[in-house]
Design an enzyme around this catalytic site. Structure first.
Site, PDB file in Angstrom:
ATOM      1  N   GLY A  16      33.515  37.804  52.667  1.00 48.68           N
ATOM      2  CA  GLY A  16      32.489  36.757  52.643  1.00 48.68           C
ATOM      3  C   GLY A  16      32.934  35.510  53.382  1.00 48.68           C
ATOM      4  O   GLY A  16      32.184  34.946  54.197  1.00 48.68           O
ATOM      5  N   LYS A  51      41.421  52.405  49.364  1.00 49.09           N
ATOM      6  CA  LYS A  51      40.881  53.376  48.392  1.00 49.09           C
ATOM      7  C   LYS A  51      40.268  54.569  49.092  1.00 49.09           C
ATOM      8  O   LYS A  51      40.555  55.721  48.776  1.00 49.09           O
ATOM      9  CB  LYS A  51      39.850  52.649  47.502  1.00 49.09           C
ATOM     10  CG  LYS A  51      39.110  53.466  46.467  1.00 49.09           C
ATOM     11  CD  LYS A  51      37.884  54.178  46.937  1.00 49.09           C
ATOM     12  CE  LYS A  51      36.835  53.366  47.627  1.00 49.09           C
ATOM     13  NZ  LYS A  51      36.082  52.444  46.819  1.00 49.09           N
ATOM     14  N   TYR A 180      33.554  51.884  38.345  1.00 52.10           N
ATOM     15  CA  TYR A 180      33.829  52.303  39.721  1.00 52.10           C
ATOM     16  C   TYR A 180      35.316  52.634  39.923  1.00 52.10           C
ATOM     17  O   TYR A 180      35.669  53.697  40.410  1.00 52.10           O
ATOM     18  CB  TYR A 180      33.529  51.157  40.693  1.00 52.10           C
ATOM     19  CG  TYR A 180      32.110  50.939  41.117  1.00 52.10           C
ATOM     20  CD1 TYR A 180      31.632  51.502  42.290  1.00 52.10           C
ATOM     21  CD2 TYR A 180      31.255  50.114  40.398  1.00 52.10           C
ATOM     22  CE1 TYR A 180      30.345  51.255  42.735  1.00 52.10           C
ATOM     23  CE2 TYR A 180      29.957  49.862  40.835  1.00 52.10           C
ATOM     24  CZ  TYR A 180      29.513  50.438  42.003  1.00 52.10           C
ATOM     25  OH  TYR A 180      28.245  50.194  42.441  1.00 52.10           O
ATOM     26  N   GLU A 184      37.010  56.294  40.478  1.00 51.24           N
ATOM     27  CA  GLU A 184      37.487  56.613  41.832  1.00 51.24           C
ATOM     28  C   GLU A 184      38.984  56.947  41.823  1.00 51.24           C
ATOM     29  O   GLU A 184      39.424  57.905  42.460  1.00 51.24           O
ATOM     30  CB  GLU A 184      37.208  55.436  42.772  1.00 51.24           C
ATOM     31  CG  GLU A 184      35.718  55.256  43.033  1.00 51.24           C
ATOM     32  CD  GLU A 184      35.379  54.105  43.966  1.00 51.24           C
ATOM     33  OE1 GLU A 184      34.274  54.100  44.511  1.00 51.24           O
ATOM     34  OE2 GLU A 184      36.216  53.190  44.147  1.00 51.24           O
TER      35      GLU A 184
HETATM   36  P1  NDP Z   1      33.389  47.979  36.297  1.00 50.37           P
HETATM   37  O1  NDP Z   1      32.670  46.814  35.774  1.00 50.37           O
HETATM   38  O2  NDP Z   1      32.723  48.902  37.254  1.00 50.37           O
HETATM   39  O3  NDP Z   1      33.910  48.868  35.088  1.00 50.37           O
HETATM   40  C1  NDP Z   1      34.729  48.342  34.098  1.00 50.37           C
HETATM   41  C2  NDP Z   1      34.985  49.420  33.066  1.00 50.37           C
HETATM   42  O4  NDP Z   1      35.912  48.945  32.105  1.00 50.37           O
HETATM   43  C3  NDP Z   1      33.722  49.798  32.316  1.00 50.37           C
HETATM   44  O5  NDP Z   1      33.802  51.164  32.008  1.00 50.37           O
HETATM   45  C4  NDP Z   1      33.823  48.928  31.070  1.00 50.37           C
HETATM   46  O6  NDP Z   1      33.171  49.450  29.953  1.00 50.37           O
HETATM   47  C5  NDP Z   1      35.325  48.968  30.814  1.00 50.37           C
HETATM   48  N1  NDP Z   1      35.792  47.801  30.078  1.00 50.37           N
HETATM   49  C6  NDP Z   1      35.483  46.510  30.275  1.00 50.37           C
HETATM   50  N2  NDP Z   1      36.164  45.712  29.420  1.00 50.37           N
HETATM   51  C7  NDP Z   1      36.913  46.532  28.665  1.00 50.37           C
HETATM   52  C8  NDP Z   1      37.837  46.309  27.613  1.00 50.37           C
HETATM   53  N3  NDP Z   1      38.110  45.093  27.173  1.00 50.37           N
HETATM   54  N4  NDP Z   1      38.425  47.386  27.068  1.00 50.37           N
HETATM   55  C9  NDP Z   1      38.170  48.640  27.501  1.00 50.37           C
HETATM   56  N5  NDP Z   1      37.308  48.900  28.507  1.00 50.37           N
HETATM   57  C10 NDP Z   1      36.689  47.862  29.075  1.00 50.37           C
HETATM   58  O7  NDP Z   1      34.739  47.380  36.911  1.00 50.37           O
HETATM   59  P2  NDP Z   1      35.834  48.000  37.856  1.00 50.37           P
HETATM   60  O8  NDP Z   1      37.094  47.330  37.456  1.00 50.37           O
HETATM   61  O9  NDP Z   1      35.788  49.487  37.854  1.00 50.37           O
HETATM   62  O10 NDP Z   1      35.350  47.503  39.283  1.00 50.37           O
HETATM   63  C11 NDP Z   1      35.110  46.118  39.511  1.00 50.37           C
HETATM   64  C12 NDP Z   1      33.984  45.903  40.465  1.00 50.37           C
HETATM   65  O11 NDP Z   1      34.414  46.231  41.763  1.00 50.37           O
HETATM   66  C13 NDP Z   1      32.779  46.794  40.221  1.00 50.37           C
HETATM   67  O12 NDP Z   1      31.849  46.191  39.358  1.00 50.37           O
HETATM   68  C14 NDP Z   1      32.197  46.977  41.580  1.00 50.37           C
HETATM   69  O13 NDP Z   1      31.206  46.010  41.789  1.00 50.37           O
HETATM   70  C15 NDP Z   1      33.349  46.759  42.515  1.00 50.37           C
HETATM   71  N6  NDP Z   1      33.760  48.024  43.130  1.00 50.37           N
HETATM   72  C16 NDP Z   1      32.900  48.698  43.938  1.00 50.37           C
HETATM   73  C17 NDP Z   1      33.265  49.885  44.500  1.00 50.37           C
HETATM   74  C18 NDP Z   1      32.308  50.624  45.370  1.00 50.37           C
HETATM   75  O14 NDP Z   1      31.346  50.038  45.841  1.00 50.37           O
HETATM   76  N7  NDP Z   1      32.506  51.936  45.589  1.00 50.37           N
HETATM   77  C19 NDP Z   1      34.573  50.476  44.275  1.00 50.37           C
HETATM   78  C20 NDP Z   1      35.388  49.705  43.378  1.00 50.37           C
HETATM   79  C21 NDP Z   1      34.982  48.533  42.849  1.00 50.37           C
HETATM   80  P3  NDP Z   1      31.620  49.156  29.645  1.00 50.37           P
HETATM   81  O15 NDP Z   1      30.860  49.936  30.650  1.00 50.37           O
HETATM   82  O16 NDP Z   1      31.462  49.669  28.268  1.00 50.37           O
HETATM   83  O17 NDP Z   1      31.440  47.687  29.762  1.00 50.37           O
END
Ligand code: NDP
Length: 458
Positions: A16, A51, A180, A184
């Site tokens: 960005g 990745k 995500y 992945e």
């Molecule tokens: P996400 O928000 O996608 O997923 C986070 C995961 O962790 C969810 O399953 C969530 O559960 C769980 N979680 C959150 N807090 C806790 C906790 N305290 N204890 C246990 N589990 C928890 O985040 P990521 O870290 O995977 O990715 C970050 C961002 O990066 C994504 O939102 C995306 O926008 C971006 N990204 C995009 C990609 C792509 O376009 N291909 C690839 C990688 C990243 P719950 O669902 O229950 O909240």
């Protein structure tokens, strides 16, 4: 704007920030940019790009197996993690140079330094202590991985940042988080031969995606060998005398692994940036509150990308940076439409999606026609692999407008890109129907789905 050292000072050299800096400079602005780590930011240095390279690497094991069904005898195979990491690092260094070169060519002044805001139009470069002024400041510092710091033993866990630089490939890995990154990386490690377990606190991974696809991704990954522990989370992590780790779960399981990786979301990287001091409002997780034009509560300060926690995707940050620069310096005001964003999860198999899930569509629209198709991709008729492809089109039954399309299978991300164009144009089911198929492809299924598999009314 001559009273200031610069017209624009950009903090953060990721997707960005770099886009905004270059476009602003092209419009004639005097621009400087500061980055404390490496130019390219999360996506290029420790995200999307490495990745995807790792995803490619991890797919070869299956390709070698599948080749046999086509008459090939693939001899002895071996894999070198060190070679992969070195090749990836070389490519990332190349890309970082391109980012720098493009900034330089646009006459953007590059600073390799942390920058902190000291006033609405003042920034301090921490490497030299120099103070500079700018008519506008753009904050584009991104986000960083969360760790559950209340968890005993969390110091034994890594995040995706470290996963890219492990000195050796672990034999067993535990991944926390079903989003995500967790999904992945589970595919990457599993494909590279690592015994992989993903633990998720809910009852199905990939919350927010279409329910049919959430379970389908998990089931296909299970077939490939990934183990899932659902409805559970860690209680504590212990380091064992042999250097490996044991994770105790709330559900009473003890899971042992060489590495434990947390992928539980990312938080904006706004700590100690001086934002509070000048009155830039942030939300509970530290995301900068912005208006549709990326302006903040301080007139001279704007913010784009993950630091604003709108849609945390590289192409979105690029668009936001571009819109900001055109609006402020190009006399061409426009804003980014965040309502229809095609996206892909580079899981194995891949998930591509655009528009509404069936659940979202049903909340907004009473009458829906659902077209769903599940089939074995042609390649696997000979490879013998037990893998299904799944496609779903969600259509407003009254207007016939296509509200969402979801694809699970090879190249689903590529398909999502093109499907995104059709949905942007407001395509109806009839538009798909009158499009002649490309044969033989998997995508032709999208233009040959005749009868709804489900009709939801009321
Ligand atoms: P996400 O928000 O996608 O997923 C986070 C995961 O962790 C969810 O399953 C969530 O559960 C769980 N979680 C959150 N807090 C806790 C906790 N305290 N204890 C246990 N589990 C928890 O985040 P990521 O870290 O995977 O990715 C970050 C961002 O990066 C994504 O939102 C995306 O926008 C971006 N990204 C995009 C990609 C792509 O376009 N291909 C690839 C990688 C990243 P719950 O669902 O229950 O909240």
């Amino acid at each position: 704007m001559t009273d200031y050292d610069y017209d624009l000072f950009v903090i953060g050299g990721g997707s960005g920030g770099v886009r905004a800096a270059r476009i602003a400079a092209t419009h004639g602005a005097r621009v400087a940019i500061a980055e404390e780590h490496r130019y390219g930011g999360t996506c290029v240095i420790r995200g999307c790009v490495p990745k995807k390279l790792f995803v490619y690497a991890s797919k070869f094991a299956e390709e070698f197996e599948d080749a046999e069904g086509f008459g090939w005898s693939v001899g002895e195979r071996s894999f070198s993690w060190e070679k992969l990491v070195a090749a990836k690092d070389q490519e990332i260094a190349r890309l970082e140079n391109i980012y720098r070169r493009n900034l330089d060519r646009a006459n953007v002044e590059i600073h390799d330094s942390r920058a902190v805001i000291e006033g609405p139009q003042t920034v301090r470069l921490m490497s030299t202590g120099t103070k500079v002024t700018a008519r506008y400041i753009l904050v584009a510092v991104g986000a960083s991985p969360n760790l559950d710091n209340s968890l005993p033993g969390i110091e034994h866990a890594i995040t995706s940042n470290e996963a890219f630089h492990l000195t050796e490939l672990p034999s067993r890995i535990l991944i926390a988080g079903g989003g995500y990154i967790g999904v992945e990386f589970a595919g990457i490690f599993n494909g590279l031969g690592v015994e992989t377990t993903l633990i998720y606190r809910g009852d199905e991974i990939l919350r927010g995606f279409d329910n049919d696809f959430r379970s389908a991704v998990r089931e296909e990954m299970e077939k490939k060998g990934v183990k899932f522990v659902l409805n559970d989370s860690f209680e504590k992590i212990e380091r064992l005398p042999d250097g490996t780790a044991a994770a105790h779960t709330q559900g009473g399981q003890i899971l042992q692994a060489d590495k434990i990786m947390f992928a539980i979301g990312r938080n904006p990287h706004t700590r100690d940036l001086g934002l509070e001091k000048v009155g830039v409002e942030m939300d509970r997780i530290g995301a900068i509150k912005v208006n549709p034009d990326s302006s903040t509560t301080v007139e001279s300060i704007y913010a784009v990308g993950d630091v604003t926690n709108r849609a945390n995707l590289t192409p979105v940050a690029i668009r936001e940076g571009h819109a900001f620069a055109d609006t402020i310096f190009g006399n061409n005001p426009w804003t980014v439409d965040h309502s229809l964003i095609a996206t892909a999860v580079f899981s194995q198999p891949e998930l591509g999606t655009v528009g509404l899930t069936q659940e979202e569509a049903h909340e907004r629209t009473p009458n829906l026609d659902i077209y769903k198709s599940s089939f074995r991709p042609m390649k696997h008729t000979l490879s013998g692999r037990d893998e299904k492809m799944l496609m779903k089109m969600i259509v407003d039954a009254d207007t016939q407008k296509v509200l969402g399309v979801h694809v699970l299978g090879p190249d689903a991300g590529e398909l999502a890109q093109v499907l995104g164009v059709t949905l942007q144009m407001g395509a109806t089911k009839a538009d798909f129907d009158r499009t002649i198929a490309v044969h033989p492809t998997a995508a032709e299924e999208l233009v040959t789905m005749r009868e709804p598999t489900e009709r939801l009314r009321g």
